[in-house]
Design a protein around this motif. Sequence first.
Motif, PDB file in Angstrom:
ATOM      1  N   ASP A 156      -0.390  -3.246  -3.915  1.00  0.00           N
ATOM      2  CA  ASP A 156      -0.346  -3.715  -2.439  1.00  0.00           C
ATOM      3  C   ASP A 156      -1.176  -2.518  -2.089  1.00  0.00           C
ATOM      4  OD1 ASP A 156       1.085  -1.225  -2.723  1.00  0.00           O
ATOM      5  OD2 ASP A 156       3.046  -2.018  -1.884  1.00  0.00           O
ATOM      6  N   SER A 157      -1.155  -2.401  -0.553  1.00  0.00           N
ATOM      7  CA  SER A 157      -2.046  -1.541   0.083  1.00  0.00           C
ATOM      8  C   SER A 157      -1.867   0.079  -0.377  1.00  0.00           C
ATOM      9  CB  SER A 157      -2.259  -1.824   1.680  1.00  0.00           C
ATOM     10  OG  SER A 157      -2.288  -3.150   1.813  1.00  0.00           O
ATOM     11  N   HIS A 202      -6.452  -6.601  -4.748  1.00  0.00           N
ATOM     12  CA  HIS A 202      -5.337  -6.533  -4.055  1.00  0.00           C
ATOM     13  C   HIS A 202      -4.476  -8.027  -4.522  1.00  0.00           C
ATOM     14  CE1 HIS A 202      -2.702  -7.923  -0.681  1.00  0.00           C
ATOM     15  NE2 HIS A 202      -2.492  -6.796  -0.701  1.00  0.00           N
ATOM     16  N   HIS A 205       7.470 -11.220   3.482  1.00  0.00           N
ATOM     17  CA  HIS A 205       6.258 -10.042   3.791  1.00  0.00           C
ATOM     18  C   HIS A 205       6.822  -9.716   5.344  1.00  0.00           C
ATOM     19  CE1 HIS A 205       3.029  -7.363   4.583  1.00  0.00           C
ATOM     20  NE2 HIS A 205       2.932  -7.360   3.114  1.00  0.00           N
ATOM     21  N   SER A 220       6.896  -5.462   0.931  1.00  0.00           N
ATOM     22  CA  SER A 220       5.458  -5.621   0.684  1.00  0.00           C
ATOM     23  C   SER A 220       5.116  -6.477  -0.442  1.00  0.00           C
ATOM     24  CB  SER A 220       4.960  -4.134   0.497  1.00  0.00           C
ATOM     25  OG  SER A 220       5.103  -3.843  -1.088  1.00  0.00           O
ATOM     26  N   THR A 221       3.804  -6.713  -0.762  1.00  0.00           N
ATOM     27  CA  THR A 221       3.305  -7.674  -1.886  1.00  0.00           C
ATOM     28  C   THR A 221       3.876  -7.155  -2.970  1.00  0.00           C
ATOM     29  OG1 THR A 221       1.379  -6.493  -1.948  1.00  0.00           O
ATOM     30  CG2 THR A 221       1.325  -8.896  -0.700  1.00  0.00           C
ATOM     31  N   TYR A 259      -3.500 -10.522  -3.350  1.00  0.00           N
ATOM     32  CA  TYR A 259      -3.742 -11.859  -2.565  1.00  0.00           C
ATOM     33  C   TYR A 259      -5.338 -12.221  -3.112  1.00  0.00           C
ATOM     34  CZ  TYR A 259      -0.777 -10.911   1.104  1.00  0.00           C
ATOM     35  OH  TYR A 259       0.456 -10.752   1.973  1.00  0.00           O
ATOM     36  N   MET A 298      -9.955  -1.974   3.447  1.00  0.00           N
ATOM     37  CA  MET A 298      -9.130  -1.371   2.040  1.00  0.00           C
ATOM     38  C   MET A 298     -10.276  -0.511   1.492  1.00  0.00           C
ATOM     39  SD  MET A 298      -7.175  -4.571   0.627  1.00  0.00           S
ATOM     40  CE  MET A 298      -5.603  -5.136   1.248  1.00  0.00           C
ATOM     41  N   TYR A 340      -1.141   0.480  11.501  1.00  0.00           N
ATOM     42  CA  TYR A 340      -0.843  -0.204  10.134  1.00  0.00           C
ATOM     43  C   TYR A 340      -2.142  -0.057   9.443  1.00  0.00           C
ATOM     44  CZ  TYR A 340       0.521  -4.282   7.038  1.00  0.00           C
ATOM     45  OH  TYR A 340       0.863  -5.152   6.231  1.00  0.00           O
ATOM     46  N   HIS A 344       0.756 -15.337   7.946  1.00  0.00           N
ATOM     47  CA  HIS A 344       2.178 -15.108   8.020  1.00  0.00           C
ATOM     48  C   HIS A 344       2.832 -15.464   9.226  1.00  0.00           C
ATOM     49  CE1 HIS A 344       0.981 -12.160   4.845  1.00  0.00           C
ATOM     50  NE2 HIS A 344       2.104 -12.261   4.490  1.00  0.00           N
ATOM     51  N   GLU A 404       4.957  -8.982   7.573  1.00  0.00           N
ATOM     52  CA  GLU A 404       4.157  -9.328   8.658  1.00  0.00           C
ATOM     53  C   GLU A 404       4.687 -10.671   9.285  1.00  0.00           C
ATOM     54  OE1 GLU A 404       0.230  -9.479   7.070  1.00  0.00           O
ATOM     55  OE2 GLU A 404       0.055  -7.484   6.693  1.00  0.00           O
ATOM     56  N   SER A 421       2.940  -1.759   4.628  1.00  0.00           N
ATOM     57  CA  SER A 421       4.188  -2.559   4.736  1.00  0.00           C
ATOM     58  C   SER A 421       5.378  -1.864   3.664  1.00  0.00           C
ATOM     59  CB  SER A 421       3.912  -3.798   4.327  1.00  0.00           C
ATOM     60  OG  SER A 421       3.344  -3.819   2.964  1.00  0.00           O
ATOM     61  N   ASN A 429      -3.965  -2.142   7.892  1.00  0.00           N
ATOM     62  CA  ASN A 429      -4.879  -2.882   8.189  1.00  0.00           C
ATOM     63  C   ASN A 429      -5.410  -2.811   9.649  1.00  0.00           C
ATOM     64  OD1 ASN A 429      -2.866  -3.975   6.231  1.00  0.00           O
ATOM     65  ND2 ASN A 429      -3.324  -6.160   6.778  1.00  0.00           N
TER      66      ASN A 429
HETATM   67  P1  13P Z   1       0.559  -5.280   1.284  1.00  0.00           P
HETATM   68  O1  13P Z   1       0.204  -3.821   1.540  1.00  0.00           O
HETATM   69  O2  13P Z   1       2.148  -5.467   1.344  1.00  0.00           O
HETATM   70  O3  13P Z   1      -0.070  -5.767   0.215  1.00  0.00           O
HETATM   71  O4  13P Z   1       0.257  -6.255   2.400  1.00  0.00           O
HETATM   72  C1  13P Z   1      -1.344  -6.175   2.779  1.00  0.00           C
HETATM   73  C2  13P Z   1      -1.652  -7.380   3.660  1.00  0.00           C
HETATM   74  O5  13P Z   1      -3.068  -7.449   4.151  1.00  0.00           O
HETATM   75  C3  13P Z   1      -0.541  -8.296   3.597  1.00  0.00           C
HETATM   76  O6  13P Z   1      -1.071  -9.359   4.555  1.00  0.00           O
END
Ligand code: 13P
Length: 366
Positions: free
Chosen positions: A55-56, A39, A251, A267-268, A41, A79, A135, A228, A253, A156, A137
């Motif tokens: 991204d996710s 990911h 983002h 999204s990211t 991050y 994930m 979501y 966020h 969030e 996202s 997440n």
């Molecule tokens: P993304 O799907 O935009 O990568 O976001 C995942 C996430 O956990 C953002 O905090």
Amino acid sequence: MAANPIELQPYSQLSDEDCRQRIINAKRTLGERLVILGHHYQRDEIFEHADFSGDSLKLSRKAANSKAEFIVFCGVHFMAEVADILSRPDQISILPDLSAGCSMADMADLPRVEQAWKELSSVIDPDQTLTPVTYINSDANLKAFCGDHQGVVCTSTNAQKILEWSFSQREKVLFFPDQHLGRNTGAKMGLELDEMVVWDYDQPMGGLTEQQIHQAKIILWKGFCSVHQMFKPAQIENFRKQVPAGKVISHPESSYEVCQLSDYVGSTEFIINTIRDAEPGTDWLVGTELNLVNRLHQQMKDQQKTVKFMSPTVCMCSTMFRIDPQHLAWVLENLVENNVVNQISVPTKVAKSARVALQRMLAISI
Ligand code: 13P
Ligand code: SF4
């Protein structure tokens, strides 16, 4: 599997550079049997080893389409669960550090969502009027709840498409766990703020009146991302004073107020692509996790773009940061020795229902 997996403890003594070499060697040995998903991050020392980053949504598609025997997910727990649910039964999903969770995902759990559904049924008929949307997440059993209740998963990237689909099915949405993604997406679709009410899971009937529930289009779970929520409108206002031609990107969030003040929200992957594709010499203020922003800052120097982090304080995702070279080297060297450690395995019944909601999402968001 060999009888004795290699223990983790000795790896804590290894330097990042030692681990780097071991990871490269193990990857070479495992070849196509292994895919590493990373990911955005993730810290640089991990990110460099990812076969695919994203991204996710992008990573869930990669997991679904991967042929590799081992999917090592450098990200957080939900994930790796998605990778397990969407991959073939003979593929193995691995999370290098099992303590890499997501604090937002932990804000919703099955008993509380079932309780909300039950309480709501004293005011409306949820099965007829409410589409549950989770979501990505979130825990696998919440995805399963959505699969079992004609609901769906969103990320996202596709939240608007998913909400449009949800409203084409039933008149209201129960959206969990992130109130901000739900509110920001609803607002983008033209909903008024008072059509989106917050379900406070610590209060009877979510702290809502019957009238609020009847009038609501989206019932938002009271969850948020601790990273966020650090971004504030004042940080954007200061940037605009200092760099009037600069652009702000956040983002979803982030809070409604921050997203309203931003030039772009996404999204990211969207954030990275937007800045990458921008004119050379442009200036950016970014509201998302620090590792991603720092990496972009470095990558964009060549194009004379400046990329600044929105908050004056450090806001890293501490759980994403748990995936370190020591854990990655440990899981890979175990795989080389035919030991599977830190497998993420979603129980079959939960996976079956969760897959329904995830595949619905993938079909809608093509
Ligand atoms: P993304 O799907 O935009 O990568 O976001 C995942 C996430 O956990 C953002 O905090
Ligand atoms: Fe979860 Fe927030 Fe970390 Fe994303 S940044 S994984 S939402 S805690």
